[in-house]
Design a protein around this motif. Structure first.
Motif, short mmCIF file in Angstrom:
data_model
loop_
_atom_site.label_atom_id
_atom_site.label_comp_id
_atom_site.label_asym_id
_atom_site.label_seq_id
_atom_site.Cartn_x
_atom_site.Cartn_y
_atom_site.Cartn_z
N CYS A 130 0.86 -1.18 0.00
CA CYS A 130 0.00 0.00 0.00
C CYS A 130 0.90 1.24 0.00
O CYS A 130 1.82 1.34 0.81
N CYS A 133 -0.04 3.23 3.64
CA CYS A 133 0.29 2.72 4.99
C CYS A 133 1.34 1.62 4.96
O CYS A 133 1.69 1.10 6.01
N CYS A 150 -6.87 -1.38 0.02
CA CYS A 150 -6.04 -1.81 1.16
C CYS A 150 -6.90 -2.18 2.36
O CYS A 150 -7.76 -1.40 2.77
N SER A 152 -6.00 -2.34 5.43
CA SER A 152 -5.68 -1.57 6.64
C SER A 152 -6.18 -0.14 6.59
O SER A 152 -6.60 0.39 7.60
N CYS A 153 -6.09 0.52 5.41
CA CYS A 153 -6.40 1.95 5.40
C CYS A 153 -7.39 2.35 4.31
O CYS A 153 -7.76 3.53 4.23
N SER A 155 -6.94 2.64 1.17
CA SER A 155 -6.36 3.31 0.00
C SER A 155 -6.48 2.41 -1.24
O SER A 155 -6.54 1.18 -1.14
ZN ZN Z 1 -2.99 0.92 3.36
#
Ligand code: ZN
Ligand code: AP5
Ligand code: MG
Length: 216
Positions: A130, A133, A150, A152-153, A155
């Motif tokens: 990513c 992040c 992504c 986690s974030c 994106s």
């Molecule tokens: Zn990310």
């Protein structure tokens, strides 16, 4: 706790370091990530390191030792840290031992992640991260839950590393066998080397690392 993840390019050091950081609060210290940030920011260190990294060769010992010495002096490292990609030469390992001895500390365990060379090329060729992040993915082994987003974030921006091409990987593997593998006997003699099967799937490797850490 001071832990070293030792293994060839693509062994899964970064993937596992992020998981252990999240579950145990040990800070991940990746010299590769720090050097890539320096290259992107065009700092003096970054400008010096770039040609070595692009060629798949090791950056000089004094540069990376300096980076790690500054980093472990920071407060978030007080509770322990997990080294990913450092040390990579016997000179770096000796410098680390000296730095730690000055603080009354020592390396608690060195976890060798054993993976066949053929598997490494495939892992590296399929890797992306990513752009926001830095979460790591793989074209077939570790896809985001929703394609192109992504986990986690959220994106939708992803990047591939400049040194993740077939020619550079071969040089990186050569550097590992010639310059980094001598760390195995170095740490074995100190009684801290633990070897795990890095060919297993990602969750299984995490379980093996947790077993080593729980036994310390
Ligand atoms: Zn990310
Ligand atoms: P660095 O960034 O450290 O690269 P490296 O050692 O080549 O290791 P990688 O980051 O490529 O692999 P990894 O083990 O982290 O694997 P990952 O978890 O991403 O160094 C880059 C360069 O910087 C060096 O060449 C050098 O020039 C310089 N440098 C850095 N430190 C230095 C130092 N101390 N001294 C001198 N120079 C230095 O996994 C790879 C892929 O496989 C991912 O896509 C992942 O999803 C997948 N995967 C992970 N585990 C598994 C599994 N168990 N099964 C299937 N797929 C998996
Ligand atoms: Mg890595």
């Amino acid at each position: 706790m001071i832990i070293i993840l030792l293994g060839p390019p693509g062994a899964g050091k970064g993937t596992q370091a992020k998981r252990i950081e999240a579950s145990r609060g040990l800070v991940q210290l990746s010299t590769g990530d720090m050097l890539r940030a320096a290259v992107a920011n065009e700092t003096e260190v970054g400008n010096k390191a770039k040609e070595f990294m692009d060629a798949g060769k090791l950056v000089s010992d004094d540069v990376v030792i300096g980076i790690i010495e500054d980093r472990i002096a920071q407060q978030d490292c007080e509770k322990g840290f997990l080294l990913d990609g450092f040390p990579r030469t016997v000179a770096q390992a000796e410098a680390l031992d000296e730095m730690l001895a000055k603080k009354g500390l020592k390396v608690d365990a060195v976890i060798e992640m054993k993976v066949d060379d053929e598997a490494l090329i495939d892992r590296i060729a399929g890797r992306y991260t990513c752009a926001e992040c830095n979460a790591g993915y793989h074209d077939t082994n570790l896809k985001p839950r929703v394609a192109g987003v992504c986990d986690s974030c959220g994106s939708t921006n992803f990047i591939r590393r400049a040194d993740d091409n077939r020619e550079t990987v071969v040089s990186r593997l050569e550097a590992y066998h010639a310059q980094t593998a001598p760390l195995l006997p170095y740490y074995r003699e100190k009684g801290v080397l633990k070897t795990i099967d890095g060919m297993a799937d990602i969750d299984d490797v995490t379980a093996q690392i947790n077993q080593v850490l729980d036994a310390l």
